[in-house]
Design a protein around this motif. Structure first.
Motif, mmCIF file in Angstrom:
data_model
loop_
_atom_site.group_PDB
_atom_site.id
_atom_site.type_symbol
_atom_site.label_atom_id
_atom_site.label_comp_id
_atom_site.label_asym_id
_atom_site.label_seq_id
_atom_site.Cartn_x
_atom_site.Cartn_y
_atom_site.Cartn_z
ATOM 1 N N ALA A 96 -30.317 -15.134 -1.749
ATOM 2 C CA ALA A 96 -31.199 -15.999 -2.650
ATOM 3 C C ALA A 96 -32.259 -16.730 -2.118
ATOM 4 O O ALA A 96 -33.031 -16.914 -2.899
ATOM 5 C CB ALA A 96 -29.981 -16.827 -3.337
ATOM 6 N N ARG A 97 -32.158 -17.127 -1.094
ATOM 7 C CA ARG A 97 -33.381 -17.864 -0.749
ATOM 8 C C ARG A 97 -34.774 -17.202 -0.404
ATOM 9 O O ARG A 97 -35.935 -17.489 -0.506
ATOM 10 C CB ARG A 97 -32.876 -18.616 0.865
ATOM 11 N N PHE A 98 -34.524 -15.617 -0.461
ATOM 12 C CA PHE A 98 -35.633 -14.761 -0.211
ATOM 13 C C PHE A 98 -36.055 -14.203 -1.640
ATOM 14 O O PHE A 98 -37.155 -13.484 -1.760
ATOM 15 C CB PHE A 98 -35.415 -13.598 0.818
ATOM 16 N N GLN A 99 -35.388 -14.433 -2.792
ATOM 17 C CA GLN A 99 -35.587 -13.973 -3.835
ATOM 18 C C GLN A 99 -36.916 -14.537 -4.696
ATOM 19 O O GLN A 99 -37.010 -15.694 -4.316
ATOM 20 C CB GLN A 99 -34.325 -13.958 -4.828
ATOM 21 N N ARG A 100 -37.301 -14.093 -5.531
ATOM 22 C CA ARG A 100 -38.308 -14.597 -6.437
ATOM 23 C C ARG A 100 -37.751 -15.739 -7.236
ATOM 24 O O ARG A 100 -36.787 -15.731 -7.766
ATOM 25 C CB ARG A 100 -38.765 -13.577 -7.490
ATOM 26 N N THR A 101 -38.829 -16.762 -7.327
ATOM 27 C CA THR A 101 -38.126 -18.051 -7.887
ATOM 28 C C THR A 101 -38.707 -17.860 -9.216
ATOM 29 O O THR A 101 -39.873 -17.301 -9.634
ATOM 30 C CB THR A 101 -38.866 -19.225 -7.410
ATOM 31 N N PRO A 102 -37.917 -18.164 -10.571
ATOM 32 C CA PRO A 102 -38.296 -17.977 -11.832
ATOM 33 C C PRO A 102 -39.424 -19.016 -12.140
ATOM 34 O O PRO A 102 -39.639 -20.029 -11.596
ATOM 35 C CB PRO A 102 -36.828 -18.192 -12.565
ATOM 36 N N TRP A 103 -40.272 -18.381 -13.128
ATOM 37 C CA TRP A 103 -41.337 -19.488 -13.475
ATOM 38 C C TRP A 103 -40.918 -20.558 -14.416
ATOM 39 O O TRP A 103 -40.070 -20.127 -15.186
ATOM 40 C CB TRP A 103 -42.610 -18.636 -14.450
ATOM 41 N N THR A 104 -41.209 -21.577 -14.296
ATOM 42 C CA THR A 104 -40.928 -22.717 -15.101
ATOM 43 C C THR A 104 -41.811 -22.711 -16.359
ATOM 44 O O THR A 104 -42.963 -22.193 -16.330
ATOM 45 C CB THR A 104 -41.100 -24.325 -14.595
ATOM 46 N N GLN A 105 -41.365 -23.500 -17.406
ATOM 47 C CA GLN A 105 -42.217 -23.608 -18.722
ATOM 48 C C GLN A 105 -43.527 -24.226 -18.430
ATOM 49 O O GLN A 105 -44.513 -23.863 -19.055
ATOM 50 C CB GLN A 105 -41.341 -24.200 -19.942
#
Length: 120
Positions: A96-105
């Motif tokens: 999880a620490r290397f996955q893409r972070t989702p975009w915030t609104q």
């Protein structure tokens, strides 16, 4: 425009050529081996060169098919494709620490407005 004309009339090139131009009277066009060639010799013919040449595998067609290079066999016969231990095919398979972070609104709004929504 007249000033430009006057400037160009007294222009002197910065490059100085030594001597008069002349073309050589005799040029040797006979083929010769490249100075960095490992054998320092030319092949007897193109056909003999092609028999020994390698470019991403052998160039002669007889050996190419018998070796079973890409396209020689169906993909199913090559076996299953599985990643080895510690090897990942996609970023979503990583911890999880290397996955893409989702975009915030807020980030989406800032991109869509060209940054204007950050200063409004």
């Amino acid at each position: 425009m007249n000033a430009t004309k006057q400037l160009l009339q007294h222009r002197q090139p910065m490059i100085r050529f030594l001597g008069k131009r002349h073309t050589p009277t005799s040029i040797d066009h006979t083929p010769h081996a490249h100075p960095a060639s490992p054998t320092h010799s030319l092949p007897e013919s193109f056909a003999s060169y092609r028999q020994k040449a390698q470019q991403h595998g052998p160039l002669n067609q007889q050996n190419h098919i018998s070796i079973g290079a890409i396209g020689g066999k169906p993909g199913a016969s090559l076996g299953p494709v599985e990643a080895g231990k510690g090897i990942f095919f996609d970023r979503s398979e990583l911890p999880a620490r290397f996955q893409r972070t989702p975009w915030t609104q807020a980030e989406i709004d800032a991109i869509e407005s060209g940054g204007a929504s950050m200063h409004a």
